[in-house]
Design an enzyme around this catalytic site. Structure first.
Site, mmCIF file in Angstrom:
data_model
loop_
_atom_site.group_PDB
_atom_site.id
_atom_site.type_symbol
_atom_site.label_atom_id
_atom_site.label_comp_id
_atom_site.label_asym_id
_atom_site.label_seq_id
_atom_site.Cartn_x
_atom_site.Cartn_y
_atom_site.Cartn_z
ATOM 1 N N ASP A 69 0.817 -1.218 0.000
ATOM 2 C CA ASP A 69 0.000 0.000 0.000
ATOM 3 C C ASP A 69 0.854 1.272 0.000
ATOM 4 O O ASP A 69 0.314 2.381 0.010
ATOM 5 C CB ASP A 69 -1.010 -0.003 1.164
ATOM 6 C CG ASP A 69 -0.365 -0.168 2.528
ATOM 7 O OD1 ASP A 69 0.746 -0.703 2.606
ATOM 8 O OD2 ASP A 69 -0.983 0.242 3.528
ATOM 9 N N HIS A 70 2.177 1.115 -0.037
ATOM 10 C CA HIS A 70 3.067 2.276 -0.131
ATOM 11 C C HIS A 70 3.904 2.272 -1.406
ATOM 12 O O HIS A 70 4.549 3.268 -1.717
ATOM 13 C CB HIS A 70 3.993 2.333 1.093
ATOM 14 C CG HIS A 70 3.242 2.587 2.362
ATOM 15 N ND1 HIS A 70 3.220 3.807 2.997
ATOM 16 C CD2 HIS A 70 2.424 1.774 3.089
ATOM 17 C CE1 HIS A 70 2.448 3.741 4.076
ATOM 18 N NE2 HIS A 70 1.946 2.514 4.144
ATOM 19 N N HIS A 142 8.514 -0.647 12.407
ATOM 20 C CA HIS A 142 7.430 -1.329 11.714
ATOM 21 C C HIS A 142 7.781 -2.812 11.577
ATOM 22 O O HIS A 142 8.770 -3.259 12.131
ATOM 23 C CB HIS A 142 7.230 -0.633 10.358
ATOM 24 C CG HIS A 142 5.929 -0.930 9.681
ATOM 25 N ND1 HIS A 142 4.743 -1.055 10.359
ATOM 26 C CD2 HIS A 142 5.628 -1.129 8.368
ATOM 27 C CE1 HIS A 142 3.769 -1.315 9.493
ATOM 28 N NE2 HIS A 142 4.286 -1.374 8.281
ATOM 29 N N ASP A 212 4.905 3.764 7.968
ATOM 30 C CA ASP A 212 4.101 3.207 9.041
ATOM 31 C C ASP A 212 5.024 2.933 10.233
ATOM 32 O O ASP A 212 6.149 2.476 10.040
ATOM 33 C CB ASP A 212 3.486 1.877 8.605
ATOM 34 C CG ASP A 212 2.548 1.996 7.410
ATOM 35 O OD1 ASP A 212 2.228 3.096 6.984
ATOM 36 O OD2 ASP A 212 2.161 0.940 6.875
ATOM 37 N N HIS A 270 -3.549 7.208 7.150
ATOM 38 C CA HIS A 270 -3.366 5.759 7.112
ATOM 39 C C HIS A 270 -4.394 5.063 8.001
ATOM 40 O O HIS A 270 -4.089 4.139 8.755
ATOM 41 C CB HIS A 270 -1.926 5.385 7.537
ATOM 42 C CG HIS A 270 -1.494 4.025 7.042
ATOM 43 N ND1 HIS A 270 -1.646 2.877 7.791
ATOM 44 C CD2 HIS A 270 -0.925 3.640 5.884
ATOM 45 C CE1 HIS A 270 -1.174 1.844 7.108
ATOM 46 N NE2 HIS A 270 -0.730 2.274 5.950
HETATM 47 ZN ZN LIG Z 1 3.265 -1.017 6.323
#
Ligand SMILES: [Zn+2]
Length: 307
Positions: A69-70, A142, A212, A270
């Site tokens: 998702d990044h 993370h 994140d 996010h």
């Molecule tokens: Zn992540």
């Protein structure tokens, strides 16, 4: 504050799975003549068009980590730039696995880029500096290697008092060194102290991009005194255990980091798609952080929204 050289758009800030109007992480940030892309989730090239940046020539891509998702939008975006005949070099900063990810897709699809791509591995400290910006990286906490970025607008430390400088016998050619804080000498050999013909330079824009990550108090030192902090808040505090398990932060924890950093404005984002009311994130963060809070959403211009 004069942030007229800055244009910042949130292209997407949803967690995990893309959905209509819920685009994964990506932001564009123009600092003077340098255009940055921060993360590149799926659909980013569509969003770039939708916010009016079609044809914009990005100079630098900053990738925080290699979760889809990044980063899943990046192969497609780089490929589209090739189709458009881009020749301008691109700098890509990110985790060590990023070149393998992109080269692997090129190999499998027999693709290539029409422009030079320079990879810069993220590491603790300054990762890029030019006339417009200075970019620093700091490790996040993370599940995989992840990096937070601090983007600082470069401004001259001093501004020339034009009338005073001319009255002292100085010429335009002397101004650059005056802006850097140096004394000057007139053509007649008379020395002019810097402070007598300059005033302190304007405040340069500083923003931190932190996603994140688990709650990480050290990030407040990294981002100390920023004008804007984008900090992920995937969960609300009632899902604290889930945040710890998945390597994410709650809105309260994002507020704690912003408060400890003395950030001027906190931009949350996010968000997990389990929550229906995003206002709850701002309410939770505001219990521990007294500054301005913006709820991130696709299309948000944080500078305009904070005015
Ligand atoms: Zn992540």
């Amino acid at each position: 504050m004069d942030f007229s050289r800055i244009d910042w758009r949130i292209l997407g800030c949803s967690a995990a799975v893309p959905a209509p109007n819920q685009y994964p992480s990506a932001q564009s940030l123009r600092v003077g003549g340098t255009l940055l892309l921060l993360d590149c989730g799926e659909g980013t090239q569509i969003r770039i068009r939708e916010v009016g940046l079609r044809g914009a020539s990005f100079d630098v891509v900053l990738i925080t980590h290699l979760h889809g998702d990044h980063v899943f939008g990046l192969p497609g975006l780089l490929s589209s730039w090739t189709l458009q005949g881009r020749v301008k070099p691109l700098v890509v900063v990110g985790p060590r696995g990023l070149p393998d990810f992109l080269h692997g897709i090129n190999a499998a699809t027999e693709g290539s880029w029409s422009y030079p791509v320079q990879f810069v591995p993220a590491e603790h400290g300054c990762v890029l500096e030019n006339d417009d910006v200075r970019i620093l990286a700091h490790p996040l906490n993370h599940r995989i290697e992840a990096w937070g970025y601090l983007v600082e607008e470069r401004v001259a430390p001093r501004s020339v008092d034009y009338e005073a400088a001319v009255a002292a016998g100085l010429e335009h050619a002397d101004f650059r060194s005056l802006q850097l804080g140096l004394d000057a000498t007139t053509r007649g050999g008379h020395r002019v102290p810097n402070a007598s013909v300059t005033v302190p330079g304007r405040h340069g824009f500083r923003m931190a991009y932190l996603t994140d990550t688990r709650y990480e108090p050290a990030l407040a030192d990294f981002a100390q005194g920023v004008d804007y902090m984008y900090h992920e808040s995937t969960f609300l505090a009632r899902h604290q255990a889930l945040a710890e398990k998945t390597g994410h932060s709650t809105a309260r924890e994002a507020g704690l980091v912003a408060a400890s950093a003395g950030a001027g404005c906190l931009v949350l984002g996010h968000f997990s798609q389990r929550y229906a009311r995003l206002a709850d994130f701002a309410a939770e963060a505001s219990a521990v952080y007294s500054g301005r809070i913006l709820v991130g959403q696709s299309g948000l211009n944080p500078l305009a929204a904070a005015e």
